[in-house]
Design a protein around this motif. Structure first.
Motif: not given
Ligand SMILES: NC(=O)C1=CN([C@@H]2O[C@H](COP(=O)(O)OP(=O)(O)OC[C@H]3O[C@@H](n4cnc5c(N)ncnc54)[C@H](OP(=O)(O)O)[C@@H]3O)[C@@H](O)[C@H]2O)C=CC1
Ligand SMILES: C[C@H]1O[C@H](OP(=O)(O)OP(=O)(O)OC[C@H]2O[C@@H](n3cnc4c(=O)[nH]c(N)nc43)[C@H](O)[C@@H]2O)[C@@H](O)[C@@H](O)C1=O
Length: 331
Positions: A29, A31-32, A34-35, A55, A58, A60, A82, A105, A124, A155, A159
């Motif tokens: 993850g 590019r997200g 947190v990631g 994504h 691969l 997930l 992710a 995942i 996470l 969700y 978790k």
């Molecule tokens: N944001 C928040 O306020 C909070 C987040 N969290 C937890 O923190 C963690 C990170 O969250 P956050 O960074 O906000 O989430 P984002 O949605 O910003 O990022 C999630 C990442 O996971 C990747 N991803 C999702 N599904 C797949 C898949 N099937 N295969 C490969 N990659 C995948 C996405 O790629 P793509 O976009 O290309 O699908 C994306 O890069 C998560 O576990 C979330 O539950 C916990 C509390 C609060």
């Protein structure tokens, strides 16, 4: 010595080495929200051998692909950032996607990490694992003591399963899988989609666009009375790397909250965001939209005892997040 005890001892010896600059680290993850912050923090910390997959490269959810990937790459450390993520409306509208994708995942990565004998994994979760009416601030002992908030129950259950997977593998196989429960997060790289995002990015965008258009009113979902806590994503990443570098599962306990320890109402948040954005119109509360949990404030004593506390104050973080949003508009 008993076979299981020998296996656990061997694992403990491998684990105690700690993360080195040349250690191979997989950030799932990357590019997200947190990631991407974990990537910046690792690079700033001198880590040279980080592996990632988009994504598209691969999926997930695909168990065989994930197992093959981890077996081939054989990383030492895994950050599991992710997930299928979204705000209150997305969670409430797509419950099947949230439970299925998150269970898949995390199960795929955690089990494959065990098979590949990785040294340490960080999972996470989220503060929504706690009961809807948990005493505040919510400490780690409040898990599974009451009913969950219906808007994000699927969700939250995924978790909770993630926490229990990590602790079960640690107990049975002596792995070093740590679980962290972040509060609501925000910062550079957030999702600004008005329907699916969390409240902070949605408010930043709504107020910015209202300012540009000269709108006299902005719609805030719900009553404005729910209380939330907000942690800046760069701080979140710093906490994750700190725990991976310095603390093992046996020191952390089943999991640890990651937050600030202070909250505010959604109305107060809207007022803060409007000041930062420079929007002077009226806030209108749409009570047809769900409020969700009345309060989510984390008890961060365990985290503080482990040696970490947040740095970015909310007003400063909102300014930085707004700058990021503006930068994205100019691209
Ligand atoms: N944001 C928040 O306020 C909070 C987040 N969290 C937890 O923190 C963690 C990170 O969250 P956050 O960074 O906000 O989430 P984002 O949605 O910003 O990022 C999630 C990442 O996971 C990747 N991803 C999702 N599904 C797949 C898949 N099937 N295969 C490969 N990659 C995948 C996405 O790629 P793509 O976009 O290309 O699908 C994306 O890069 C998560 O576990 C979330 O539950 C916990 C509390 C609060
Ligand atoms: C991190 C956490 O995020 C989700 O839970 P949540 O805390 O309820 O998330 P939220 O950020 O979407 O909303 C917070 C509050 O804010 C109000 N609100 C006002 N106006 C807007 C608005 O415009 N958008 C949104 N999304 N909310 C708004 C909204 O009505 C609610 O009262 C979980 O599903 C789950 O994913 C999870 O773990």
């Amino acid at each position: 010595m008993h076979y299981v005890a020998v296996k656990v001892l061997k694992r403990l010896i491998i684990m105690s080495e700690g993360m080195q600059s040349e250690s191979k680290i997989y950030v799932a993850g990357h590019r997200g929200l947190v990631g991407s912050a974990i990537m910046r923090r690792l690079k700033a910390g001198g880590y040279l051998n980080i592996i990632t997959r988009t994504h598209a490269e691969l999926d997930l959810i695909d168990q065989i692909a994930v197992t093959d990937f981890l077996a081939q790459e054989n990383p030492d450390y895994v950050f599991l950032a992710a997930a299928k993520v979204g705000g209150i409306l997305a969670n409430n509208t797509y419950p099947a996607d949230f439970i299925y994708q998150n269970l898949m995942i995390q199960s795929n990565i955690i089990h494959a990490a065990f098979l590949s004998k990785i040294k340490k994994l960080l999972f996470l979760g989220s503060s929504c694992i706690y009961p809807k009416f948990a005493p505040q601030p919510m400490n780690e002992d409040h898990l599974l003591t009451g009913i969950l908030e219906p808007t994000n129950e699927p969700y939250a259950i995924a978790k909770i399963a993630g926490i229990k997977m990590c602790s079960s593998y640690n107990r049975q196989y002596g792995t070093n899988f740590i679980s962290v429960m972040p509060t609501n997060l925000y910062g550079p790289g957030d999702n600004y989609d008005l329907q699916n995002s969390h409240v902070m990015p949605a408010m930043i965008r709504k107020m910015h666009e209202a300012k540009i258009r000269g709108d006299t009113k902005v719609c805030v979902w719900g009553s404005g009375s729910p209380r939330r806590e907000f942690l800046y994503n760069e701080d979140m990443a710093d906490a994750c790397v700190f725990l991976m570098e310095n603390r093992d599962a046996n020191e952390i306990g089943e999991f640890v909250n990651i937050g600030v320890g202070e909250d505010l109402t959604i109305r107060e948040l809207a007022e803060k965001v409007s000041r930062v954005v420079g929007y002077h119109g009226e806030l209108v509360f749409d009570t047809s939209k769900p409020d969700g949990t009345p309060q989510k404030l984390l008890d961060v004593k365990r985290l503080n005892k482990l040696g970490w506390r947040s740095k970015t104050i909310l007003d400063e973080g909102i300014k930085l997040a707004y700058q990021d949003f503006i930068k994205g508009q100019c691209v």
